[in-house]
Design a protein around this motif. Structure first.
Motif, PDB file in Angstrom:
ATOM      1  N   ARG A 481      -5.927  15.063   5.040  1.00  0.00           N
ATOM      2  CA  ARG A 481      -5.225  15.870   4.190  1.00  0.00           C
ATOM      3  C   ARG A 481      -4.366  14.843   3.314  1.00  0.00           C
ATOM      4  N   VAL A 482      -4.099  14.719   2.217  1.00  0.00           N
ATOM      5  CA  VAL A 482      -3.309  14.052   1.511  1.00  0.00           C
ATOM      6  C   VAL A 482      -2.617  14.977   0.193  1.00  0.00           C
ATOM      7  N   ALA A 483      -1.201  14.476   0.016  1.00  0.00           N
ATOM      8  CA  ALA A 483      -0.617  15.248  -0.882  1.00  0.00           C
ATOM      9  C   ALA A 483       0.582  14.435  -1.493  1.00  0.00           C
ATOM     10  N   ARG A 484       1.083  14.976  -2.755  1.00  0.00           N
ATOM     11  CA  ARG A 484       2.084  14.379  -3.206  1.00  0.00           C
ATOM     12  C   ARG A 484       3.451  15.140  -2.711  1.00  0.00           C
ATOM     13  N   TRP A 485       4.121  14.362  -2.089  1.00  0.00           N
ATOM     14  CA  TRP A 485       5.373  15.045  -1.362  1.00  0.00           C
ATOM     15  C   TRP A 485       6.234  15.458  -2.199  1.00  0.00           C
ATOM     16  N   GLY A 486       6.489  14.425  -3.367  1.00  0.00           N
ATOM     17  CA  GLY A 486       7.756  14.897  -4.170  1.00  0.00           C
ATOM     18  C   GLY A 486       7.940  13.481  -4.847  1.00  0.00           C
ATOM     19  N   GLY A 487       8.543  13.252  -6.160  1.00  0.00           N
ATOM     20  CA  GLY A 487       8.924  12.274  -6.733  1.00  0.00           C
ATOM     21  C   GLY A 487       7.647  11.136  -6.474  1.00  0.00           C
ATOM     22  N   GLU A 488       8.092  10.086  -6.066  1.00  0.00           N
ATOM     23  CA  GLU A 488       7.117   8.804  -5.951  1.00  0.00           C
ATOM     24  C   GLU A 488       6.669   8.941  -4.144  1.00  0.00           C
ATOM     25  N   GLU A 489       6.919   9.913  -3.689  1.00  0.00           N
ATOM     26  CA  GLU A 489       6.473   9.949  -2.184  1.00  0.00           C
ATOM     27  C   GLU A 489       5.146  10.665  -2.096  1.00  0.00           C
ATOM     28  N   PHE A 490       4.272  10.303  -0.863  1.00  0.00           N
ATOM     29  CA  PHE A 490       2.942  10.814  -0.760  1.00  0.00           C
ATOM     30  C   PHE A 490       2.841  10.873   0.601  1.00  0.00           C
ATOM     31  N   VAL A 491       2.167  11.724   1.311  1.00  0.00           N
ATOM     32  CA  VAL A 491       1.977  11.996   2.735  1.00  0.00           C
ATOM     33  C   VAL A 491       0.386  12.330   3.171  1.00  0.00           C
ATOM     34  N   LEU A 492       0.039  11.602   4.164  1.00  0.00           N
ATOM     35  CA  LEU A 492      -1.067  11.776   4.633  1.00  0.00           C
ATOM     36  C   LEU A 492      -1.358  12.428   5.949  1.00  0.00           C
ATOM     37  N   LEU A 493      -2.124  13.432   6.416  1.00  0.00           N
ATOM     38  CA  LEU A 493      -2.147  14.078   7.815  1.00  0.00           C
ATOM     39  C   LEU A 493      -3.585  13.358   8.355  1.00  0.00           C
ATOM     40  N   LEU A 494      -3.562  12.726   9.249  1.00  0.00           N
ATOM     41  CA  LEU A 494      -4.907  12.132   9.980  1.00  0.00           C
ATOM     42  C   LEU A 494      -5.197  12.849  11.330  1.00  0.00           C
ATOM     43  N   PRO A 495      -6.279  13.708  11.307  1.00  0.00           N
ATOM     44  CA  PRO A 495      -6.781  14.576  12.524  1.00  0.00           C
ATOM     45  C   PRO A 495      -7.534  13.274  13.569  1.00  0.00           C
ATOM     46  N   GLU A 496      -7.431  13.584  14.796  1.00  0.00           N
ATOM     47  CA  GLU A 496      -8.164  12.552  15.504  1.00  0.00           C
ATOM     48  C   GLU A 496      -7.979  11.201  15.229  1.00  0.00           C
ATOM     49  N   THR A 497      -6.743  10.882  15.010  1.00  0.00           N
ATOM     50  CA  THR A 497      -6.334   9.724  14.743  1.00  0.00           C
ATOM     51  C   THR A 497      -4.947   9.193  15.633  1.00  0.00           C
ATOM     52  N   THR A 498      -5.286   8.106  16.235  1.00  0.00           N
ATOM     53  CA  THR A 498      -4.154   7.415  17.030  1.00  0.00           C
ATOM     54  C   THR A 498      -3.250   6.792  16.243  1.00  0.00           C
ATOM     55  N   LEU A 499      -2.140   6.453  16.704  1.00  0.00           N
ATOM     56  CA  LEU A 499      -0.898   5.775  16.131  1.00  0.00           C
ATOM     57  C   LEU A 499      -1.512   4.309  15.696  1.00  0.00           C
ATOM     58  N   ALA A 500      -2.255   3.649  16.461  1.00  0.00           N
ATOM     59  CA  ALA A 500      -2.855   2.223  16.187  1.00  0.00           C
ATOM     60  C   ALA A 500      -3.686   2.512  15.030  1.00  0.00           C
ATOM     61  N   GLN A 501      -4.683   3.245  15.064  1.00  0.00           N
ATOM     62  CA  GLN A 501      -5.737   3.496  14.022  1.00  0.00           C
ATOM     63  C   GLN A 501      -4.934   4.030  12.654  1.00  0.00           C
ATOM     64  N   ALA A 502      -3.915   4.838  12.763  1.00  0.00           N
ATOM     65  CA  ALA A 502      -3.138   5.083  11.739  1.00  0.00           C
ATOM     66  C   ALA A 502      -2.415   3.952  11.034  1.00  0.00           C
ATOM     67  N   CYS A 503      -1.865   3.310  11.772  1.00  0.00           N
ATOM     68  CA  CYS A 503      -1.295   1.897  11.431  1.00  0.00           C
ATOM     69  C   CYS A 503      -1.979   0.935  10.631  1.00  0.00           C
ATOM     70  N   ARG A 504      -3.226   0.913  11.244  1.00  0.00           N
ATOM     71  CA  ARG A 504      -4.162  -0.082  10.744  1.00  0.00           C
ATOM     72  C   ARG A 504      -4.830   0.388   9.105  1.00  0.00           C
ATOM     73  N   PHE A 505      -4.848   1.982   9.160  1.00  0.00           N
ATOM     74  CA  PHE A 505      -5.349   2.456   7.794  1.00  0.00           C
ATOM     75  C   PHE A 505      -4.093   2.379   6.845  1.00  0.00           C
ATOM     76  N   ALA A 506      -2.995   2.525   7.232  1.00  0.00           N
ATOM     77  CA  ALA A 506      -1.819   2.182   6.278  1.00  0.00           C
ATOM     78  C   ALA A 506      -1.588   0.793   5.640  1.00  0.00           C
ATOM     79  N   GLU A 507      -2.040  -0.199   6.674  1.00  0.00           N
ATOM     80  CA  GLU A 507      -1.997  -1.334   6.277  1.00  0.00           C
ATOM     81  C   GLU A 507      -3.181  -1.716   5.141  1.00  0.00           C
ATOM     82  N   ARG A 508      -4.229  -1.030   5.392  1.00  0.00           N
ATOM     83  CA  ARG A 508      -5.308  -1.317   4.310  1.00  0.00           C
ATOM     84  C   ARG A 508      -4.802  -0.562   2.861  1.00  0.00           C
ATOM     85  N   LEU A 509      -4.058   0.462   3.143  1.00  0.00           N
ATOM     86  CA  LEU A 509      -3.466   1.124   2.058  1.00  0.00           C
ATOM     87  C   LEU A 509      -2.397   0.279   1.166  1.00  0.00           C
ATOM     88  N   ARG A 510      -1.644  -0.193   2.097  1.00  0.00           N
ATOM     89  CA  ARG A 510      -0.447  -1.113   1.381  1.00  0.00           C
ATOM     90  C   ARG A 510      -1.159  -2.506   0.872  1.00  0.00           C
TER      91      ARG A 510
END
Length: 573
Positions: A481-510
């Motif tokens: 799930r992805v949404a515009r949180w407000g202004g220039e902020e965005f948020v993503l909710l990742l089910p079945e995703t560990t912290l390490a997996q989420a960090c790698r995904f965030a780095e790809r997005l960066r």
């Protein structure tokens, strides 16, 4: 001598013509052994009373003197407020036995009907009927007054005196008992179909009102109910079933129900066409018109002016039909999509009402089609208005869906907004907590976005938000799930995703955001973003998890931006 001889010849010619004219007025006798499926008006002769009421012997003498006029229509129609009318026709029974026949006289609103069966100038039997007296078994709702007769062998005459201040419509049938019964059943079946159809629509619209709380459905059900009430009153069903001992009430209930029917129709039209919004002046005039008609009707009933009440009722219904058509035209001019259905329905109703009103007032010939025109018209009108209501309901549902979509969707990026994010993710959070499954949140913020707006303009800043929104939406999995949180902020909710997996995904997005170049004129502008990443652990609610992610995002900005910071401070750029 030649002059006087010429005078005698002219006088003889005049006498011959008078004799021929008298014989032409007296129609040929009706053979009662042959079936007659049509009214007898064209086989009869008529005399309109002028001055003092005529007794039977006076009417009989007038008939002998040739003062009756030959009928030219199967159904006699003399309009509203007519003087009493005498009708006469000859019968011939070629058999040697008395023959049972049934005389049916309509319409049911005729106030006084006096019927006499004569042979050789002697009255064999007399009957009285009409709604000016208490209802009897002779009244057949929807048909008229049924009078069983025994016709003597040879020639006989029937004299009928009819009187009513209502529209004078006299249809006379002479049939066998079996033919009469079959004709009555056909009429009753027709009314059964009409009432059943309208009652079904009333129930359907009442259920829609209870479900959607739209007053259009309630007022339409009231409009249909008022037509049923009017139909029951003028067809004689109400007089026969509910107030047979109240002829005084019957005198005015038909006319009052006609005005009430028109007022209910205007009430529905005002609500359905939103006159208060689109044409408030027209709505005020319609209300004034209805109030004036109701006040006048009450006044005429109070003073007992039957003729004035009848003129008011028929003119009001006629003007009602024309006004409904004009309201349909007005709604189309205002761009209402349902206006076409309403105009078609109003035209059907107007034609039906016009056919009935003009026929009962004697303007056009009275036939079964013209007399029942209002009923045919209302069935077509009800069908088209039901389509219009259905079209309006679909429009309202579409507008509601669009409103809900706009309520949930960010209009700039097309991503779900914060409210939609909460609605979509509460179930995911509950599932993760119940089954103790991993769940991670990424919150990101575009770096130096204020400077982007200040240096390049807000339009360019909007382009940047749209580009990043598209990148995020295209990078997520189906269950994320992805949404515009407000202004220039965005948020993503990742089910079945560990912290390490989420960090790698965030780095790809960066990195993807850093590689995203926006063009303005000859310049290529790069963007960057800061990320905060957390995994569900000790947090008791989704809000706590989001607040934790926001804190990590703040830490990422403190560390110089364009980096990913997790609960373990894993990575920086």
């Amino acid at each position: 001598m030649f002059f006087f001889g010429r005078q005698r010849c002219l006088l003889l010619l005049v006498l011959c013509l008078c004799t021929l004219f008298t014989n032409s007025v007296r129609a040929h006798p009706i053979l009662v052994t042959e079936p007659h499926s049509t009214p007898l008006g064209a086989h009869a002769s008529f005399l309109v009373e002028h001055g003092r009421p005529l007794q039977l012997r006076q009417a009989y003498r007038a008939w002998q003197d040739g003062r009756f006029d030959r009928g030219d229509s199967p159904i006699a129609s003399y309009g509203i407020g007519s003087s009493p009318v005498w009708m006469q026709f000859d019968l011939r029974n070629p058999s040697a036995d008395w023959l049972p026949q049934t005389l049916t006289l309509g319409k049911t609103w005729m106030d006084h009907l006096h019927v006499y069966l004569l042979q050789d100038g002697r009255v064999l039997r007399a009957w009285k009927a009409g709604d000016g007296q208490a209802a009897t078994a002779a009244l057949v709702p929807g048909v008229g007054y049924r009078l069983p007769m025994q016709l003597p062998p040879g020639d006989s005459q029937v004299f009928i005196r009819a009187q009513t201040p209502d529209p004078f419509v006299l249809s006379v049938f002479l049939r066998s008992q079996a033919e009469t019964s079959a004709a009555e059943h056909r009429v009753q079946y027709g009314y059964g179909v009409l009432f059943g159809f309208l009652l079904a629509l009333i129930c359907y619209n009442l259920m829609l009102y209870l479900g959607f709380r739209s007053r259009s459905y309630l007022y339409y059900a009231l409009y249909l109910a008022s037509f049923i009430g009017m139909c029951l009153s003028y067809s004689g069903h109400g007089f026969s079933w509910w107030w047979p001992e109240a002829p005084g009430f019957q005198r005015f209930v038909i006319l009052g129900s006609m005005v009430l029917y028109g007022c209910c129709g205007f009430l529905f039209a005002s609500c359905f066409l939103k006159l208060q919004e689109h044409a408030p002046t027209v709505r005020r005039w319609v209300i004034a018109f209805c109030v004036a008609a109701l006040i006048l009707m009450v006044h005429f009933v109070w003073i007992g002016s039957h003729v004035d009440a009848a003129v008011l009722a028929f003119n009001f219904v006629t003007l009602f039909s024309v006004t409904m058509v004009l309201l349909g035209v007005l709604s189309i001019r205002h761009g209402q999509r349902e206006g076409r259905y309403f105009l078609g329905a109003a035209l059907c109703s107007m034609l039906g009402v016009a056919a009935t009103a003009l026929s009962v007032r004697g303007v056009i010939p009275m036939t079964a089609v013209t007399f029942h025109g209002v009923e045919f018209g209302i069935m077509l009108e009800a069908t088209l208005l039901s389509l219009a209501l259905a079209r309006q309901m679909r429009s309202q549902e579409e507008a509601l869906r669009n409103a809900r979509r706009l309520y949930r969707i960010d209009s700039l990026t097309g991503l779900p907004n914060r409210c939609a994010f909460y609605e979509d993710t509460l179930g995911i959070w509950s599932t993760a907590v119940r089954h103790d499954r991993p769940l991670s949140v990424i919150m990101l913020d575009i770096d130096h976005f204020k400077d982007v707006n200040d240096h390049h303009g807000h339009q360019f800043g909007d382009q940047a938000l749209v580009a990043i929104g598209d990148l995020l939406a295209g990078s997520c999995r189906a269950g994320d799930r992805v949404a515009r949180w407000g202004g220039e902020e965005f948020v993503l909710l990742l089910p079945e995703t560990t912290l390490a997996q989420a960090c790698r995904f965030a780095e790809r997005l960066r990195r993807a955001i850093g590689n995203c170049q926006l063009v303005k004129g000859n310049n290529r502008i790069r963007l960057s973003a800061s990320f905060g990443v957390v995994q569900r652990g000790y947090q008791a609610s989704l809000n706590e998890l989001l607040r934790e992610a926001d804190r990590k995002l703040y830490e990422a900005k403190q560390q110089g931006r364009n980096c990913v910071v997790s609960a373990r401070s894993l990575e920086t750029a």
